[in-house]
Design a protein around this motif. Structure first.
Motif, PDB file in Angstrom:
ATOM      1  N   ARG A  57      -8.352  -2.739  -3.266  1.00  0.00           N
ATOM      2  CA  ARG A  57      -9.176  -2.005  -2.309  1.00  0.00           C
ATOM      3  C   ARG A  57      -9.008  -0.501  -2.514  1.00  0.00           C
ATOM      4  NH1 ARG A  57     -13.091  -5.282  -0.643  1.00  0.00           N
ATOM      5  NH2 ARG A  57     -12.394  -7.035   0.627  1.00  0.00           N
ATOM      6  N   ALA A  58      -7.756  -0.062  -2.652  1.00  0.00           N
ATOM      7  CA  ALA A  58      -7.500   1.356  -2.875  1.00  0.00           C
ATOM      8  C   ALA A  58      -7.957   1.789  -4.259  1.00  0.00           C
ATOM      9  CB  ALA A  58      -6.009   1.642  -2.695  1.00  0.00           C
ATOM     10  N   PHE A  59      -7.910   0.879  -5.224  1.00  0.00           N
ATOM     11  CA  PHE A  59      -8.255   1.192  -6.612  1.00  0.00           C
ATOM     12  C   PHE A  59      -9.700   1.686  -6.726  1.00  0.00           C
ATOM     13  CE2 PHE A  59      -8.825  -0.450 -11.157  1.00  0.00           C
ATOM     14  CZ  PHE A  59      -8.040   0.547 -11.710  1.00  0.00           C
ATOM     15  N   VAL A  60     -10.613   1.062  -5.970  1.00  0.00           N
ATOM     16  CA  VAL A  60     -12.012   1.507  -5.993  1.00  0.00           C
ATOM     17  C   VAL A  60     -12.113   2.935  -5.485  1.00  0.00           C
ATOM     18  CG1 VAL A  60     -14.311   1.117  -5.021  1.00  0.00           C
ATOM     19  CG2 VAL A  60     -12.952  -0.821  -5.804  1.00  0.00           C
ATOM     20  N   GLY A  61     -11.414   3.227  -4.394  1.00  0.00           N
ATOM     21  CA  GLY A  61     -11.407   4.585  -3.882  1.00  0.00           C
ATOM     22  C   GLY A  61     -10.763   5.569  -4.840  1.00  0.00           C
ATOM     23  N   ASP A  62      -9.719   5.126  -5.554  1.00  0.00           N
ATOM     24  CA  ASP A  62      -9.067   5.985  -6.557  1.00  0.00           C
ATOM     25  C   ASP A  62     -10.021   6.365  -7.681  1.00  0.00           C
ATOM     26  OD1 ASP A  62      -6.661   5.801  -5.217  1.00  0.00           O
ATOM     27  OD2 ASP A  62      -5.797   4.309  -6.575  1.00  0.00           O
ATOM     28  N   GLY A 110      -3.742   3.907  -0.341  1.00  0.00           N
ATOM     29  CA  GLY A 110      -3.151   2.581  -0.407  1.00  0.00           C
ATOM     30  C   GLY A 110      -2.583   2.130   0.910  1.00  0.00           C
ATOM     31  N   VAL A 111      -1.794   2.982   1.555  1.00  0.00           N
ATOM     32  CA  VAL A 111      -1.166   2.566   2.807  1.00  0.00           C
ATOM     33  C   VAL A 111      -2.203   2.384   3.901  1.00  0.00           C
ATOM     34  CG1 VAL A 111      -0.634   4.903   3.669  1.00  0.00           C
ATOM     35  CG2 VAL A 111       0.785   2.963   4.358  1.00  0.00           C
ATOM     36  N   TYR A 112      -3.237   3.246   3.942  1.00  0.00           N
ATOM     37  CA  TYR A 112      -4.255   3.077   4.979  1.00  0.00           C
ATOM     38  C   TYR A 112      -5.098   1.826   4.742  1.00  0.00           C
ATOM     39  CZ  TYR A 112      -3.519   7.343   7.674  1.00  0.00           C
ATOM     40  OH  TYR A 112      -3.001   8.305   8.502  1.00  0.00           O
ATOM     41  N   MET A 113      -5.375   1.496   3.487  1.00  0.00           N
ATOM     42  CA  MET A 113      -6.077   0.245   3.219  1.00  0.00           C
ATOM     43  C   MET A 113      -5.202  -0.945   3.618  1.00  0.00           C
ATOM     44  SD  MET A 113      -9.165   0.564   2.177  1.00  0.00           S
ATOM     45  CE  MET A 113     -10.319   1.729   1.443  1.00  0.00           C
ATOM     46  N   ARG A 115      -1.665   1.503  -9.337  1.00  0.00           N
ATOM     47  CA  ARG A 115      -1.985   0.226  -8.686  1.00  0.00           C
ATOM     48  C   ARG A 115      -1.767  -0.975  -9.592  1.00  0.00           C
ATOM     49  NH1 ARG A 115      -2.355   2.897  -3.821  1.00  0.00           N
ATOM     50  NH2 ARG A 115      -3.949   4.520  -3.928  1.00  0.00           N
ATOM     51  N   ARG A 116      -1.941  -0.807 -10.902  1.00  0.00           N
ATOM     52  CA  ARG A 116      -1.950  -1.955 -11.812  1.00  0.00           C
ATOM     53  C   ARG A 116      -0.640  -2.736 -11.865  1.00  0.00           C
ATOM     54  NH1 ARG A 116      -4.033   0.422 -17.264  1.00  0.00           N
ATOM     55  NH2 ARG A 116      -2.843   2.205 -16.495  1.00  0.00           N
ATOM     56  N   PRO A 117       0.532  -2.115 -11.695  1.00  0.00           N
ATOM     57  CA  PRO A 117       1.748  -2.946 -11.676  1.00  0.00           C
ATOM     58  C   PRO A 117       1.716  -3.996 -10.572  1.00  0.00           C
ATOM     59  CG  PRO A 117       2.322  -0.630 -11.941  1.00  0.00           C
ATOM     60  CD  PRO A 117       0.856  -0.670 -11.635  1.00  0.00           C
ATOM     61  N   TYR A 118       1.115  -3.657  -9.436  1.00  0.00           N
ATOM     62  CA  TYR A 118       1.054  -4.599  -8.319  1.00  0.00           C
ATOM     63  C   TYR A 118       0.011  -5.681  -8.568  1.00  0.00           C
ATOM     64  CZ  TYR A 118       3.935  -1.046  -6.192  1.00  0.00           C
ATOM     65  OH  TYR A 118       4.975  -0.162  -5.948  1.00  0.00           O
ATOM     66  N   GLY A 138       0.808  -1.209   0.000  1.00  0.00           N
ATOM     67  CA  GLY A 138       0.000   0.000   0.000  1.00  0.00           C
ATOM     68  C   GLY A 138       0.840   1.256   0.000  1.00  0.00           C
ATOM     69  N   HIS A 139       1.893   1.262   0.805  1.00  0.00           N
ATOM     70  CA  HIS A 139       2.798   2.420   0.882  1.00  0.00           C
ATOM     71  C   HIS A 139       3.436   2.700  -0.475  1.00  0.00           C
ATOM     72  CE1 HIS A 139       5.961   5.067   2.520  1.00  0.00           C
ATOM     73  NE2 HIS A 139       6.798   4.377   1.771  1.00  0.00           N
ATOM     74  N   TYR A 140       3.962   1.666  -1.094  1.00  0.00           N
ATOM     75  CA  TYR A 140       4.656   1.876  -2.364  1.00  0.00           C
ATOM     76  C   TYR A 140       3.697   2.144  -3.518  1.00  0.00           C
ATOM     77  CZ  TYR A 140       9.196   0.758  -0.390  1.00  0.00           C
ATOM     78  OH  TYR A 140      10.353   0.788   0.351  1.00  0.00           O
ATOM     79  N   SER A 141       2.509   1.559  -3.479  1.00  0.00           N
ATOM     80  CA  SER A 141       1.568   1.828  -4.570  1.00  0.00           C
ATOM     81  C   SER A 141       1.069   3.276  -4.521  1.00  0.00           C
ATOM     82  CB  SER A 141       0.392   0.849  -4.542  1.00  0.00           C
ATOM     83  OG  SER A 141      -0.477   1.090  -3.448  1.00  0.00           O
TER      84      SER A 141
END
Length: 494
Positions: free
Chosen positions: A124-129, A436-439, A78-81, A65-68
């Motif tokens: 999870r973060a992607f939806v929020g993005d 990302g990091v919080y998720m 997010r897609r590379p991960y 999450g931190h790095y994304s």
């Protein structure tokens, strides 16, 4: 500026990769205990071997999450991960059912679960993005629908291969049935191509666009890593002391050895707090450890409230995943002999039961947005959790394999809510640049209870319910009710 409204196919493409990821998780959840038992593990040791799953999630998700959050390249943020995790998970799924001995299977579980977490966390973060606040309940409901559908496919794969395609469902002692092996192969392909679909059909917003969108969202901001220099230093001795007490109790009272891992984890967290505080004080706070620990200790109020709910909810779920196979095979199909046809028939029926609760979740997910609009997200989630508690408790009364379907319907309602409502509430309370990091940190309150369950449930069952793992379901029911009570702390307007 608000994010563009997504139509049906936009919501579909954003979350379709989760369909494949959940096939992988479903194959793992429904069959890993079976694989371990087939390779010679006793039921009392299952919880210890499952400890790989929470540990990998605990370590992997916050870091990913931190790095994304800080990644931007040709494939976006997010897609590379998504893609890297899917490739590794595909390898794990192909290898897992071919493990020749127990220690290889345990190592492959570490690899598989870690890889699935690498793919899952950014989703999870992607939806929020990608979605504005008004579409997030629908977005996470869509994701839950794919989770349920993927789990149905993964859970039913072995029994469909057996009943429809006549693939053998038994193997010599110490072997894995071909129905399980082929199910994992099919799951590997489905996972990879589902994730690839999302990678190829979505385009992420640029950092500049994301910054503009955040101005339109009301979020609770945390203070960030700087607070770790004071807060972390004060709390570190407490965590270290609690870990030392756990380790001493294991040694003194001869408790289950996996509890050493729990104590060691508490000590390690305390040490991490001290190291992070020292780095911040020395002016070197811009590192992954200090940033993650700082965000954890200063997380928004809404996240703290939901964390307790998650802790109890996932404790109950993990108990179910570990013990459903031995419970159903013993109390419904009347056997503990893992090489028998009755045991393997019962294990396949567990796959059906898991498919039922996931199928119900797929349907109920699309009821949730309208229900939440009428009574609120908080109360919608409380209803789901109470249904789950009733489903777990019913295992103590039911001895008919078909009546257990009703139990799983109730659990499916809870599962849909657990996968949807906390994230819909949380995503509106987080800053976009740290979504990302919080998720990932939110996942700590999913995997921490799993770690505790893996560490202590074997000892609990062996000490208080020897040979009667069914009583673990009563514990699961009680813990799920505690989750519903904890949800009352979340504001009704959330």
């Amino acid at each position: 500026m608000e994010k563009p409204h997504q139509g049906f196919w936009g919501l579909w493409n954003i979350s379709f990769g989760f369909f494949g990821i959940q096939i992988g998780f479903a194959l793992q959840n429904a069959n890993v205990s079976r694989i371990f038992q087939s390779l010679g593990t006793s039921v009392d040791d299952l919880a210890f071997l499952w400890i790989a799953a929470p540990l990998t999630g605990l370590l992997v998700q916050p870091v990913i999450g931190h790095y994304s959050d800080r990644t931007w390249g040709r494939l976006g943020r997010r897609r590379p991960y998504f893609l890297a995790g899917a490739m590794l998970a595909t390898i794990g799924l192909l290898a897992m059912p071919n493990a020749p001995v127990l220690w290889v299977a345990a190592a492959l579980l570490w690899m598989l679960d870690g890889s699935l977490n690498i793919s899952m966390e950014p989703f999870r973060a992607f939806v929020g993005d990608m979605l504005g606040s008004r579409q997030r309940t629908a977005g996470y409901a869509f994701q839950t629908g794919f989770i349920g559908a993927g789990a149905v496919v993964g859970s039913l794969a072995p029994i469909i291969l057996t009943d429809v395609f006549r693939v053998a469902n038994v193997a010599p002692a110490g072997g894995i049935p071909p129905s399980v092996q082929y199910g994992f192969y099919i799951g590997a392909l489905a996972l990879f191509f589902a994730v690839l679909w999302t990678v190829l059909t979505t385009e992420e917003y640029s950092p500049a666009q994301m910054a503009a969108f955040e101005d339109a969202d009301a979020v609770e901001h945390s203070h960030g890593g700087s607070a770790i220099s004071t807060t972390g230093a004060r709390l570190a001795p407490l965590w270290i002391a609690m870990g030392a007490i756990v380790i001493a109790a294991v040694a003194q009272f001869g408790l289950d050895k996996p509890m050493y891992l729990l104590g060691g984890g508490l000590v390690a967290f305390g040490v991490a707090l001290l190291i992070s505080a020292a780095l911040v004080r020395s002016g070197n706070g811009d590192n992954v450890l200090s940033q993650i620990v700082g965000d954890l200790t200063t997380m928004p109020t809404t996240m703290k409230q939901l964390a307790l709910v998650q802790f109890f909810s996932w404790s109950a779920l993990f108990i179910m995943w570990i013990y459903t196979t031995p419970i159903v095979t013993q109390h419904v199909f009347g056997t503990t002999d893992t090489a028998s046809a009755a045991y393997n028939q019962g294990a396949n029926w567990v796959g059906v039961l898991f498919a039922v609760y996931n199928g119900v979740a797929t349907i109920w997910a699309f009821v949730l947005p309208s229900l939440a609009a009428k009574i609120g997200r908080r109360d919608t989630h409380i209803i789901g959790l109470v249904c789950g508690a009733a489903g777990f408790a019913s295992f103590l009364l039911v001895r008919d394999q078909y009546v257990l379907i009703g139990s799983m319907v109730l659990i499916g309602i809870a599962w849909a809510s657990i996968l949807t409502m906390p994230y819909a509430i949380l995503s509106g309370a987080l800053p976009q640049d740290k979504l990302g990091v919080y998720m990932g940190l939110f996942n700590i309150f999913i995997v921490l209870p799993q770690l505790i369950v893996s560490s202590v449930m074997g000892e609990v069952v062996r000490t208080f319910f020897p040979g009667q793992a069914i009583w673990a379901m009563l514990i699961a029911a009680a813990v799920m009710l505690m989750a519903a009570a904890a949800m009352l702390r979340v504001p009704k307007r959330a």
